[in-house]
Motif scaffolding. Structure first.
Motif, mmCIF file in Angstrom:
data_model
loop_
_atom_site.group_PDB
_atom_site.id
_atom_site.type_symbol
_atom_site.label_atom_id
_atom_site.label_comp_id
_atom_site.label_asym_id
_atom_site.label_seq_id
_atom_site.Cartn_x
_atom_site.Cartn_y
_atom_site.Cartn_z
ATOM 1 N N ILE A 280 0.839 -1.186 0.000
ATOM 2 C CA ILE A 280 0.000 0.000 0.000
ATOM 3 C C ILE A 280 0.880 1.243 0.000
ATOM 4 C CG2 ILE A 280 -1.854 -1.174 1.272
ATOM 5 C CD1 ILE A 280 -0.896 0.471 3.759
ATOM 6 N N TRP A 281 0.294 2.351 -0.410
ATOM 7 C CA TRP A 281 0.897 3.658 -0.235
ATOM 8 C C TRP A 281 0.253 4.338 0.964
ATOM 9 C CZ3 TRP A 281 5.236 5.192 -2.133
ATOM 10 C CH2 TRP A 281 5.655 4.838 -3.426
ATOM 11 N N VAL A 282 1.068 5.015 1.759
ATOM 12 C CA VAL A 282 0.582 5.869 2.838
ATOM 13 C C VAL A 282 1.062 7.285 2.547
ATOM 14 C CG1 VAL A 282 0.639 6.360 5.307
ATOM 15 C CG2 VAL A 282 0.650 3.990 4.505
ATOM 16 N N LEU A 283 0.138 8.241 2.546
ATOM 17 C CA LEU A 283 0.479 9.641 2.293
ATOM 18 C C LEU A 283 0.201 10.449 3.559
ATOM 19 C CD1 LEU A 283 1.266 12.043 0.516
ATOM 20 C CD2 LEU A 283 -1.125 12.157 -0.255
ATOM 21 N N ASP A 284 1.255 11.028 4.125
ATOM 22 C CA ASP A 284 1.121 11.960 5.240
ATOM 23 C C ASP A 284 1.038 13.359 4.633
ATOM 24 O OD1 ASP A 284 1.585 13.768 7.355
ATOM 25 O OD2 ASP A 284 2.688 12.261 8.491
ATOM 26 N N VAL A 285 -0.167 13.912 4.621
ATOM 27 C CA VAL A 285 -0.375 15.195 3.952
ATOM 28 C C VAL A 285 0.381 16.307 4.670
ATOM 29 C CG1 VAL A 285 -2.105 16.875 3.206
ATOM 30 C CG2 VAL A 285 -2.621 14.420 3.115
ATOM 31 N N GLY A 286 0.396 16.281 6.007
ATOM 32 C CA GLY A 286 1.095 17.316 6.748
ATOM 33 C C GLY A 286 2.588 17.315 6.488
ATOM 34 N N ALA A 287 3.186 16.141 6.423
ATOM 35 C CA ALA A 287 4.628 16.025 6.186
ATOM 36 C C ALA A 287 4.980 16.056 4.705
ATOM 37 C CB ALA A 287 5.157 14.737 6.805
ATOM 38 N N ARG A 288 3.957 15.977 3.845
ATOM 39 C CA ARG A 288 4.173 15.936 2.378
ATOM 40 C C ARG A 288 5.057 14.749 2.009
ATOM 41 N NH1 ARG A 288 1.329 20.065 4.041
ATOM 42 N NH2 ARG A 288 1.314 21.992 2.785
ATOM 43 N N GLU A 289 4.770 13.579 2.591
ATOM 44 C CA GLU A 289 5.621 12.415 2.362
ATOM 45 C C GLU A 289 4.791 11.177 2.061
ATOM 46 O OE1 GLU A 289 8.064 11.804 5.739
ATOM 47 O OE2 GLU A 289 9.446 13.449 5.286
ATOM 48 N N TRP A 290 5.293 10.387 1.114
ATOM 49 C CA TRP A 290 4.751 9.072 0.803
ATOM 50 C C TRP A 290 5.589 8.001 1.500
ATOM 51 C CZ3 TRP A 290 0.422 8.252 -2.132
ATOM 52 C CH2 TRP A 290 0.008 9.263 -3.011
ATOM 53 N N THR A 291 4.934 6.931 1.931
ATOM 54 C CA THR A 291 5.630 5.748 2.427
ATOM 55 C C THR A 291 5.020 4.530 1.766
ATOM 56 O OG1 THR A 291 6.042 6.768 4.588
ATOM 57 C CG2 THR A 291 6.231 4.372 4.451
ATOM 58 N N HIS A 292 5.875 3.694 1.167
ATOM 59 C CA HIS A 292 5.385 2.451 0.594
ATOM 60 C C HIS A 292 5.564 1.340 1.620
ATOM 61 C CE1 HIS A 292 5.606 -1.268 -1.956
ATOM 62 N NE2 HIS A 292 4.464 -0.730 -2.339
ATOM 63 N N VAL A 293 4.467 0.658 1.957
ATOM 64 C CA VAL A 293 4.500 -0.400 2.956
ATOM 65 C C VAL A 293 4.273 -1.734 2.257
ATOM 66 C CG1 VAL A 293 3.553 -1.256 5.133
ATOM 67 C CG2 VAL A 293 3.551 1.208 4.650
ATOM 68 N N GLU A 294 5.235 -2.622 2.396
ATOM 69 C CA GLU A 294 5.135 -3.933 1.756
ATOM 70 C C GLU A 294 4.307 -4.859 2.646
ATOM 71 O OE1 GLU A 294 9.015 -5.323 0.796
ATOM 72 O OE2 GLU A 294 9.402 -3.726 -0.656
ATOM 73 N N THR A 295 3.026 -4.920 2.357
ATOM 74 C CA THR A 295 2.087 -5.700 3.167
ATOM 75 C C THR A 295 1.681 -7.003 2.510
ATOM 76 O OG1 THR A 295 0.146 -4.661 2.132
ATOM 77 C CG2 THR A 295 1.116 -3.538 4.032
ATOM 78 N N GLY A 296 2.057 -7.221 1.251
ATOM 79 C CA GLY A 296 1.458 -8.283 0.465
ATOM 80 C C GLY A 296 0.135 -7.802 -0.092
ATOM 81 N N PRO A 297 -0.586 -8.661 -0.800
ATOM 82 C CA PRO A 297 -1.858 -8.241 -1.401
ATOM 83 C C PRO A 297 -2.820 -7.701 -0.341
ATOM 84 C CG PRO A 297 -1.176 -10.388 -2.241
ATOM 85 C CD PRO A 297 -0.259 -10.063 -1.113
ATOM 86 N N ALA A 298 -3.352 -6.513 -0.595
ATOM 87 C CA ALA A 298 -4.253 -5.862 0.348
ATOM 88 C C ALA A 298 -5.676 -5.909 -0.186
ATOM 89 C CB ALA A 298 -3.825 -4.419 0.587
ATOM 90 N N VAL A 299 -6.566 -6.527 0.574
ATOM 91 C CA VAL A 299 -7.983 -6.540 0.214
ATOM 92 C C VAL A 299 -8.622 -5.200 0.541
ATOM 93 C CG1 VAL A 299 -10.214 -7.616 0.726
ATOM 94 C CG2 VAL A 299 -8.160 -9.024 0.522
ATOM 95 N N ALA A 300 -8.236 -4.611 1.679
ATOM 96 C CA ALA A 300 -8.762 -3.317 2.104
ATOM 97 C C ALA A 300 -7.733 -2.639 2.977
ATOM 98 C CB ALA A 300 -10.068 -3.482 2.872
ATOM 99 N N THR A 301 -7.767 -1.309 3.002
ATOM 100 C CA THR A 301 -6.856 -0.550 3.848
ATOM 101 C C THR A 301 -7.502 0.762 4.220
ATOM 102 O OG1 THR A 301 -4.618 0.352 4.064
ATOM 103 C CG2 THR A 301 -5.670 0.564 1.916
ATOM 104 N N SER A 302 -7.069 1.349 5.339
ATOM 105 C CA SER A 302 -7.509 2.688 5.731
ATOM 106 C C SER A 302 -6.552 3.200 6.797
ATOM 107 C CB SER A 302 -8.937 2.684 6.260
ATOM 108 O OG SER A 302 -9.427 4.014 6.406
ATOM 109 N N ALA A 303 -6.509 4.531 6.952
ATOM 110 C CA ALA A 303 -5.585 5.163 7.890
ATOM 111 C C ALA A 303 -6.372 5.891 8.969
ATOM 112 C CB ALA A 303 -4.672 6.142 7.153
#
Length: 394
Positions: A280-303
């Motif tokens: 998945i991709w995680v976007l921290d809008v305040g920090a203006r940064e992307w983080t790629h998290v290697e989770t394997g196949p994701a059926v659903a995600t949320s922050a």
């Protein structure tokens, strides 16, 4: 309906993304007739001390709609939408796509955030009617309008009329993905341009110079409006009526495809979305940064938000949480049987203290305390298949 595990107390916190005018009188003495009306009064609605979360679900085979109140554990029927295949919400209204139309349900629960204080309301749920729209629904609202995007175009729905039970819809020419933000509409077009329109769909007094190739995914946060693009994200902020745009590019040599959608706790400024088949991709809008998290196949995600976990449901039915900045796994729980590839995928809906995951194969919804190592707080056994689920009351 059977419940498993101990109920939790009614939520006392709040989250809201609806923007409204201030409630203060500026020190002036209120007219006599105004003084007779309680502050925050909404005709036909009851003001409450706590947010009124509702899980709104659809059984796709039966075409039936249902609402669950987690505080009272009551499940009620909410009408029918034959052929229902997708569901989105703007915080109060749920929109159910049936292939060639959109059924609109007023769930009767919402929040109004005035900045220094918050109002929570509930009223009777009711079906409002049908609007045009076909496939890939998205809905973003402010107090004046709901911008409803679908594969066959963008429509502006008059929000005050909708609250009165009337559908007043204006089509926007050219199609695209729309957000209601800063008293304007931002429409990301397929050709990469982003148009700024007024609430009637006409060109506004500002333009967005930045392009957004292949727009996909959108979110409105407390730090601005975000549109996902093939080369990163476009952040739009507003200050005293002026819109400013900023690019948040993907990291160099990211090794993952672009985000396909954004999911997050309403208003929160950390976003998550699937990125190919490996994470998945995680976007921290305040920090203006992307983080790629290697989770394997994701059926659903949320922050859940800043310094709070990102939740991922894997193809094996295990729910895992991750630190948004580092991608470190924090906890996991074996939640359900593998969802499989047939029918709509489960979703993760997050509010201020709980997350909810629908489990269509088990005719159930699982309630998760995401701040307590993904503790399974309750399981709601429903007696129908909750194939689609959104949460309202924000």
């Amino acid at each position: 309906m059977m419940l498993r595990r101990r109920p939790w107390p009614a939520v006392a916190g709040a989250t809201a993304v609806l923007l409204a005018a201030g409630c203060g009188t500026g020190g002036a003495e209120a007219p006599e007739e105004a003084a007779a009306t309680p502050h925050g009064y909404v005709e036909g609605a009851e003001e409450t001390a706590e947010p009124q979360w509702r899980l709104v679900m659809a059984d796709t085979a039966a075409g039936t709609l249902h609402m669950l109140d987690p505080a009272t554990e009551e499940v009620t029927g909410a009408g029918a939408a034959p052929g229902v295949a997708e569901a989105v919400t703007d915080g109060r209204f749920a929109f159910f796509g049936t292939g060639d139309a959109v059924t609109v349900l007023d769930t009767g629960t919402w929040t109004v955030d005035h900045g220094d204080h918050v109002h929570y309301y509930r009223a009777e749920a009711r079906l409002v009617g049908e609007a045009e729209g076909s496939g890939t629904l998205q809905a973003v609202a402010d107090p004046a309008v709901t911008a409803l995007s679908s594969d066959d175009g963008v429509r502006i729905i008059d929000r005050p009329a909708l609250e009165e039970g009337e559908l007043s819809v204006t089509a926007v020419e050219g199609g695209g993905t729309a957000l209601a933000y800063g008293q304007r509409l931002l429409v990301a077009r397929a050709n990469g341009t982003v148009d700024v329109l007024d609430r009637d769909g006409a060109p506004a007094d500002q333009t967005v110079g930045e392009r957004c190739p292949d727009p996909r995914g959108q979110a409105v946060t407390r730090r601005g409006a975000v549109i996902g693009c093939s080369d990163g994200a476009l952040l739009v902020t507003e200050d005293d009526g002026t819109l400013t745009t900023e690019r948040i590019p993907y990291p160099d040599q990211a090794g993952a495809g672009p985000v396909r959608s954004f999911q997050h706790r309403p208003g929160a400024s950390v976003l998550a979305g699937p990125a190919g088949d490996e994470g998945i991709w995680v976007l921290d809008v305040g920090a203006r940064e992307w983080t790629h998290v290697e989770t394997g196949p994701a059926v659903a995600t949320s922050a859940a938000g800043e310094d709070m976990p990102v939740l991922v449901l894997g193809a094996d039915g295990t729910l895992r949480s991750y630190a948004p900045a580092s991608g470190e796994q924090l906890a996991e729980t074996e939640l359900m049987d593998p969802p499989g590839d047939g029918g709509p995928a489960p979703a993760i809906r997050i509010d201020t203290t709980r997350a909810y995951v629908n489990d269509p194969l088990a005719d159930a919804v699982h309630e998760i305390d995401y701040n307590d190592d993904l503790r399974l707080a309750r399981t709601f056994d429903l007696g129908f298949s909750p194939d689609l689920m959104v949460e309202t009351g924000w």
